[in-house]
Design a protein around this motif. Structure first.
Motif, PDB file in Angstrom:
ATOM      1  N   ALA A  74       0.835  -1.208   0.000  1.00  0.00           N
ATOM      2  CA  ALA A  74       0.000   0.000   0.000  1.00  0.00           C
ATOM      3  C   ALA A  74       0.872   1.262   0.000  1.00  0.00           C
ATOM      4  N   THR A  75       1.951   1.220   0.759  1.00  0.00           N
ATOM      5  CA  THR A  75       2.854   2.379   0.807  1.00  0.00           C
ATOM      6  C   THR A  75       3.539   2.557  -0.547  1.00  0.00           C
ATOM      7  N   ARG A  76       3.895   1.434  -1.143  1.00  0.00           N
ATOM      8  CA  ARG A  76       4.530   1.484  -2.457  1.00  0.00           C
ATOM      9  C   ARG A  76       3.581   2.101  -3.494  1.00  0.00           C
ATOM     10  N   ASP A  77       2.324   1.694  -3.443  1.00  0.00           N
ATOM     11  CA  ASP A  77       1.304   2.251  -4.349  1.00  0.00           C
ATOM     12  C   ASP A  77       1.117   3.747  -4.102  1.00  0.00           C
ATOM     13  N   ALA A  78       1.077   4.114  -2.824  1.00  0.00           N
ATOM     14  CA  ALA A  78       0.863   5.528  -2.482  1.00  0.00           C
ATOM     15  C   ALA A  78       1.988   6.390  -3.051  1.00  0.00           C
ATOM     16  N   LEU A  79       3.205   5.870  -2.975  1.00  0.00           N
ATOM     17  CA  LEU A  79       4.356   6.603  -3.527  1.00  0.00           C
ATOM     18  C   LEU A  79       4.192   6.794  -5.029  1.00  0.00           C
ATOM     19  N   GLN A  80       3.786   5.703  -5.673  1.00  0.00           N
ATOM     20  CA  GLN A  80       3.628   5.750  -7.121  1.00  0.00           C
ATOM     21  C   GLN A  80       2.552   6.759  -7.510  1.00  0.00           C
ATOM     22  N   ARG A  81       1.431   6.700  -6.780  1.00  0.00           N
ATOM     23  CA  ARG A  81       0.329   7.634  -7.061  1.00  0.00           C
ATOM     24  C   ARG A  81       0.756   9.077  -6.848  1.00  0.00           C
ATOM     25  N   ASP A  95      20.166  -4.860   2.462  1.00  0.00           N
ATOM     26  CA  ASP A  95      19.270  -5.517   1.502  1.00  0.00           C
ATOM     27  C   ASP A  95      17.829  -5.365   1.957  1.00  0.00           C
ATOM     28  N   GLY A  96      16.944  -5.369   0.997  1.00  0.00           N
ATOM     29  CA  GLY A  96      15.528  -5.465   1.347  1.00  0.00           C
ATOM     30  C   GLY A  96      14.796  -4.145   1.237  1.00  0.00           C
ATOM     31  N   GLY A  97      13.504  -4.247   0.987  1.00  0.00           N
ATOM     32  CA  GLY A  97      12.664  -3.065   0.876  1.00  0.00           C
ATOM     33  C   GLY A  97      12.884  -2.329  -0.428  1.00  0.00           C
ATOM     34  N   PHE A  98      12.257  -1.173  -0.544  1.00  0.00           N
ATOM     35  CA  PHE A  98      12.509  -0.327  -1.708  1.00  0.00           C
ATOM     36  C   PHE A  98      12.963   1.043  -1.231  1.00  0.00           C
ATOM     37  N   TRP A  99      13.489   1.805  -2.187  1.00  0.00           N
ATOM     38  CA  TRP A  99      14.133   3.081  -1.845  1.00  0.00           C
ATOM     39  C   TRP A  99      13.481   4.212  -2.608  1.00  0.00           C
ATOM     40  N   ILE A 110      12.015   1.808   2.624  1.00  0.00           N
ATOM     41  CA  ILE A 110      10.778   1.268   3.220  1.00  0.00           C
ATOM     42  C   ILE A 110      10.908  -0.248   3.220  1.00  0.00           C
ATOM     43  N   ARG A 111      10.762  -0.845   4.394  1.00  0.00           N
ATOM     44  CA  ARG A 111      11.034  -2.270   4.541  1.00  0.00           C
ATOM     45  C   ARG A 111       9.778  -3.014   5.026  1.00  0.00           C
ATOM     46  N   PRO A 112       9.582  -4.239   4.550  1.00  0.00           N
ATOM     47  CA  PRO A 112       8.392  -4.998   4.974  1.00  0.00           C
ATOM     48  C   PRO A 112       8.584  -5.614   6.356  1.00  0.00           C
TER      49      PRO A 112
END
Ligand code: FE2
Length: 302
Positions: A74-81, A95-99, A110-112
């Protein structure tokens, strides 16, 4: 969508050995890192809360937030939007998550993951008028080395307070707890009054990281221990107005601070907390020594 934890902060520092000594004296334990960074964590936690990368000058390297379960996508989508771009991890990054980058250009990971909670302390046994919780037992504290339980929050300078507040609230789902005009604002993503705060300045910068301890004695004894170890006091002992926590700031080797805190305001997710806008003259502290002249100085933009 929302981040649910401040996991760690990472700094570039000109001398990792000095930085490691500072944070070890402060009470954090070194964790072996395989990425060229010094990893530091509270003794009883598994996860690092501070990372020190080699750099020319002290500056924020990145902040890491946890977005567990469904919150991650959801956070990833919010960033994209919001039109925020994902970026490549910096060299040597965990390692891990997105930047991504916040509007000031700070790198965000942001890490899961959920935050790691320390085991509960035994309850405090304080005697106050009409309320006796310690009977026939001595109350003075045992001496001992500093032992911060967990990372609580980070305060950053910003050249554009409104833009940062908009990003962290609208995109990362953090909530405004309190502010003082256009000078300083406090955001939360947990039940702590604040996990991230911004102080208006000419540009970005790292001001302090703050760590929870068990009581006021620990704050004062830890501060004394840090001074015995040769570090300079910053500001304290005192009690903040915004957040209500007791505080003591120690000067780190680079002109910023590390704070010991105790008894910060607790704000459950569902509650009627109303953010207040405090006048600057009654925002900072209820009692304590005078504020050092350079307390709000952003050495990263001088
Ligand atoms: Fe603080």
């Amino acid at each position: 969508m929302a981040v649910r934890a401040l996991l760690h902060y990472a700094l570039d520092v000109p001398d990792q050995t000095v930085g490691e000594k500072f944070y070890r004296d402060f009470g954090l334990a070194t964790e072996a890192g395989r990425d060229g960074a010094v990893h530091l964590r509270p003794e009883k936690l598994r996860r690092q809360v501070v990372m020190l990368y080699p750099g020319l000058r002290k500056r924020l390297h990145h902040l890491a937030f946890g977005a567990p379960g469904d919150e991650y996508a959801a956070t990833r989508d919010a960033l994209q939007r919001a039109g925020a771009r994902e970026v490549d991890p910096p060299r040597g990054a965990p390692d891990g998550g997105f930047w991504t980058r916040d509007p000031d250009g700070n790198l965000i990971n942001i890490r899961p993951e959920a935050g790691e909670a320390p085991a509960a302390d035994p309850p405090l046994t304080l005697n106050s008028p009409g309320h006796i919780t310690r009977v026939a037992a001595r109350g003075y504290p045992e001496p001992g080395p500093p032992h911060p339980r967990r990372l609580g929050h980070v305060l950053l300078f910003t050249g554009d307070l409104d833009r940062q507040l908009d990003f962290y609230q609208r995109v990362l789902g953090m909530r405004l707890s309190d502010r003082s005009r256009s000078i300083v604002a406090f955001l939360r993503c947990t039940t702590d009054h604040h996990n991230l705060a911004f102080l208006a300045s000419k540009g970005p910068g790292f001001h302090h990281g703050s760590f929870e301890v068990g009581n006021v004695d620990e704050i004062a004894m830890n501060a004394a221990k840090m001074q015995e170890a040769g570090w300079q006091p910053g500001w304290g002992l005192g009690r903040h107005v915004i957040g209500s926590n007791f505080f003591f700031y120690i000067r780190d080797p680079w002109g910023s601070f590390a704070e010991y805190f105790h008894d910060i305001d607790y704000i459950p997710e569902q509650c009627a907390w109303q953010a207040q806008d405090y006048p600057p003259e009654d925002a900072l502290y209820r009692w304590g020594p005078p504020v050092p002249e350079d307390f709000a100085l952003n050495r990263e933009v001088q």
